[in-house]
Design a protein around this motif. Structure first.
Motif, mmCIF file in Angstrom:
data_model
loop_
_atom_site.group_PDB
_atom_site.id
_atom_site.type_symbol
_atom_site.label_atom_id
_atom_site.label_comp_id
_atom_site.label_asym_id
_atom_site.label_seq_id
_atom_site.Cartn_x
_atom_site.Cartn_y
_atom_site.Cartn_z
ATOM 1 N N LYS A 150 -64.683 -16.140 40.036
ATOM 2 C CA LYS A 150 -64.641 -15.082 41.032
ATOM 3 C C LYS A 150 -64.629 -15.641 42.454
ATOM 4 O O LYS A 150 -65.269 -16.659 42.744
ATOM 5 C CB LYS A 150 -65.841 -14.145 40.872
ATOM 6 N N ILE A 151 -63.875 -14.948 43.313
ATOM 7 C CA ILE A 151 -63.838 -15.292 44.730
ATOM 8 C C ILE A 151 -64.992 -14.570 45.425
ATOM 9 O O ILE A 151 -65.222 -13.383 45.164
ATOM 10 C CB ILE A 151 -62.503 -14.847 45.363
ATOM 11 N N PRO A 152 -65.728 -15.240 46.317
ATOM 12 C CA PRO A 152 -66.772 -14.539 47.079
ATOM 13 C C PRO A 152 -66.195 -13.338 47.819
ATOM 14 O O PRO A 152 -65.044 -13.348 48.258
ATOM 15 C CB PRO A 152 -67.269 -15.618 48.050
ATOM 16 N N ASP A 153 -67.015 -12.290 47.961
ATOM 17 C CA ASP A 153 -66.541 -11.044 48.559
ATOM 18 C C ASP A 153 -65.946 -11.246 49.941
ATOM 19 O O ASP A 153 -64.921 -10.636 50.286
ATOM 20 C CB ASP A 153 -67.689 -10.032 48.637
ATOM 21 N N SER A 154 -66.575 -12.096 50.758
ATOM 22 C CA SER A 154 -66.083 -12.309 52.122
ATOM 23 C C SER A 154 -64.691 -12.940 52.105
ATOM 24 O O SER A 154 -63.805 -12.539 52.868
ATOM 25 C CB SER A 154 -67.056 -13.192 52.912
ATOM 26 N N GLN A 155 -64.472 -13.909 51.227
ATOM 27 C CA GLN A 155 -63.171 -14.559 51.126
ATOM 28 C C GLN A 155 -62.140 -13.616 50.519
ATOM 29 O O GLN A 155 -60.979 -13.591 50.934
ATOM 30 C CB GLN A 155 -63.266 -15.832 50.285
ATOM 31 N N ASP A 156 -62.577 -12.822 49.553
ATOM 32 C CA ASP A 156 -61.670 -11.855 48.922
ATOM 33 C C ASP A 156 -61.136 -10.877 49.954
ATOM 34 O O ASP A 156 -59.950 -10.523 49.947
ATOM 35 C CB ASP A 156 -62.413 -11.122 47.810
ATOM 36 N N SER A 157 -61.995 -10.450 50.868
ATOM 37 C CA SER A 157 -61.577 -9.528 51.926
ATOM 38 C C SER A 157 -60.562 -10.181 52.862
ATOM 39 O O SER A 157 -59.565 -9.557 53.239
ATOM 40 C CB SER A 157 -62.803 -9.066 52.724
ATOM 41 N N ILE A 158 -60.807 -11.450 53.208
ATOM 42 C CA ILE A 158 -59.868 -12.186 54.062
ATOM 43 C C ILE A 158 -58.502 -12.292 53.385
ATOM 44 O O ILE A 158 -57.460 -12.041 53.994
ATOM 45 C CB ILE A 158 -60.419 -13.593 54.382
ATOM 46 N N ASN A 159 -58.503 -12.658 52.111
ATOM 47 C CA ASN A 159 -57.250 -12.839 51.377
ATOM 48 C C ASN A 159 -56.450 -11.539 51.301
ATOM 49 O O ASN A 159 -55.230 -11.522 51.533
ATOM 50 C CB ASN A 159 -57.530 -13.341 49.960
ATOM 51 N N LYS A 160 -57.131 -10.448 50.969
ATOM 52 C CA LYS A 160 -56.451 -9.160 50.851
ATOM 53 C C LYS A 160 -55.855 -8.723 52.185
ATOM 54 O O LYS A 160 -54.737 -8.199 52.243
ATOM 55 C CB LYS A 160 -57.424 -8.102 50.343
ATOM 56 N N ASN A 161 -56.602 -8.940 53.251
ATOM 57 C CA ASN A 161 -56.112 -8.547 54.576
ATOM 58 C C ASN A 161 -54.886 -9.358 54.976
ATOM 59 O O ASN A 161 -53.944 -8.826 55.583
ATOM 60 C CB ASN A 161 -57.220 -8.715 55.617
ATOM 61 N N LEU A 162 -54.901 -10.665 54.658
ATOM 62 C CA LEU A 162 -53.759 -11.516 54.991
ATOM 63 C C LEU A 162 -52.499 -11.061 54.256
ATOM 64 O O LEU A 162 -51.420 -10.942 54.852
ATOM 65 C CB LEU A 162 -54.080 -12.972 54.646
ATOM 66 N N ILE A 163 -52.631 -10.819 52.973
ATOM 67 C CA ILE A 163 -51.466 -10.403 52.185
ATOM 68 C C ILE A 163 -50.984 -9.031 52.634
ATOM 69 O O ILE A 163 -49.773 -8.791 52.747
ATOM 70 C CB ILE A 163 -51.811 -10.420 50.686
ATOM 71 N N SER A 164 -51.916 -8.126 52.902
ATOM 72 C CA SER A 164 -51.548 -6.803 53.385
ATOM 73 C C SER A 164 -50.783 -6.893 54.703
ATOM 74 O O SER A 164 -49.773 -6.192 54.899
ATOM 75 C CB SER A 164 -52.802 -5.946 53.559
ATOM 76 N N GLN A 165 -51.253 -7.772 55.604
ATOM 77 C CA GLN A 165 -50.587 -7.932 56.894
ATOM 78 C C GLN A 165 -49.192 -8.502 56.720
ATOM 79 O O GLN A 165 -48.229 -8.056 57.368
ATOM 80 C CB GLN A 165 -51.419 -8.862 57.787
ATOM 81 N N PHE A 166 -49.052 -9.478 55.816
ATOM 82 C CA PHE A 166 -47.752 -10.099 55.554
ATOM 83 C C PHE A 166 -46.755 -9.067 55.031
ATOM 84 O O PHE A 166 -45.614 -8.987 55.511
ATOM 85 C CB PHE A 166 -47.918 -11.236 54.551
ATOM 86 N N VAL A 167 -47.178 -8.268 54.068
ATOM 87 C CA VAL A 167 -46.285 -7.259 53.496
ATOM 88 C C VAL A 167 -45.914 -6.216 54.536
ATOM 89 O O VAL A 167 -44.759 -5.756 54.602
ATOM 90 C CB VAL A 167 -46.932 -6.600 52.259
#
Length: 320
Positions: free
Chosen positions: A72-89
């Motif tokens: 599992k990815i830590p919650d803080s990192q998971d949030s960063i990752n999701k935001n980055l991908i969302s911004q890219f799309v």
């Protein structure tokens, strides 16, 4: 012209034999490449099936959990990752190509998209010709990277088409470079710097780095020839003579037949840097530990002109 026809009539059998050998070699190469591709697909599917338990009555695995390892990815990192991908799309969907391009890592730009215009032609135009929604599956969690399978779907809210055949898939990896996060896309996972060097018989080979893709691996090497003769690092007489191997001593053959001979032949005092592709798919549990060249020809000119028997050496480089 008369001399040519005369020579042809005198050597017709040899000409036919050469043509047949060339055709057979080409066919064998195509078959080998096809088998390698099928083996990679089989290995990837086996890996997924071996490590994933699918409960059809439950919701899909959350994006912070690897479907392969359960890590599992830590919650803080998971949030960063999701935001980055969302911004890219979002950038891709709204035509802000430069913004999306700026989110890519330097290696991804260098290897796949050296210009923003090429990124637009290859990636944007082939995926974002319609508005996209997406879903994510986390595959791998590494020290400084997170690899996801991203499925691009048609925006059903905009089109109302729930049975679209316009879906696209890609692997997208988030990498941490100097405290900043960037994206690797188009199945590119990332780069491992190595800088490992071995010398034998006045031939020096350095492994500079490894570029990892979902379906294959590329090693960047530099070869220095101080033998006093012309050498060839692989005469392409045996498809298994150049390979990499992992910590379990599993060997992965090269696609060195894709390299032109001009890259593999070095004159005396010449230095060349080349890329060699190998049939190793990305798998964290299979750590690469070495590369071996078993047929470095030291007298290439004399050998290919039938003036001498082959003189060859092998070089084994620890890259762990």
């Amino acid at each position: 012209m008369y001399r040519f026809f005369r020579w042809y009539n005198q050597n017709r059998l040899q000409v036919f034999i050469i043509i047949i050998v060339v055709i057979l070699a080409f066919v064998v190469l195509q078959i080998v490449n096809s088998l390698v591709a099928k083996n990679n697909e089989k290995e990837r599917n086996e890996l997924l099936n071996r490590n994933t338990y699918v409960d059809k009555t439950a919701n899909p695995s959350p994006t912070n959990t690897s479907v392969l390892t359960g890590e599992k990815i830590p919650d803080s990192q998971d949030s960063i990752n999701k935001n980055l991908i969302s911004q890219f799309v979002e950038y891709c969907n709204t035509g802000r190509t430069q913004k999306a391009y700026d989110m890519l890592s330097d290696e991804c730009k260098e290897l796949i998209y050296p210009t923003v215009e090429l990124f637009r032609q290859i990636y944007i135009n082939n995926i974002f010709y319609i508005n996209r929604m997406y879903s994510l599956q986390n595959w791998y969690i590494d020290t400084n990277s997170y690899t996801y399978y991203i499925k691009y779907t048609e925006d059903v809210l905009a089109t109302g088409n729930v049975n679209s055949d316009e879906n696209k898939g890609d692997y997208i990896t988030i990498v941490n470079e100097g405290g900043e996060y960037y994206l690797n896309i188009n199945n590119y996972v990332g780069r491992q710097e190595k800088n490992k060097t071995v010398s034998n018989g006045n031939v020096t080979i350095s492994v500079n780095w490894i570029d990892m893709y979902i379906d294959y691996t590329i090693l960047n090497i530099t070869v220095k020839n101080n033998t006093g003769k012309t050498i060839c690092i692989d005469a392409k007489e045996d498809v298994s003579s150049t390979y990499i191997y992992d910590s379990n001593n599993v060997e992965y053959t090269s696609f060195i037949n894709e390299n032109p001979m001009t890259e593999l032949i070095m004159r005396d005092q010449e230095t060349k840097t080349i890329n060699i592709k190998f049939n190793k798919i990305y798998n964290q549990s299979r750590i690469l530990t070495g590369i071996r060249f078993e047929d470095i020809v030291l007298n290439y000119d004399d050998y290919t002109s039938n003036q001498a028997e082959k003189e060859n050496i092998s070089v084994d480089i620890n890259i762990k």
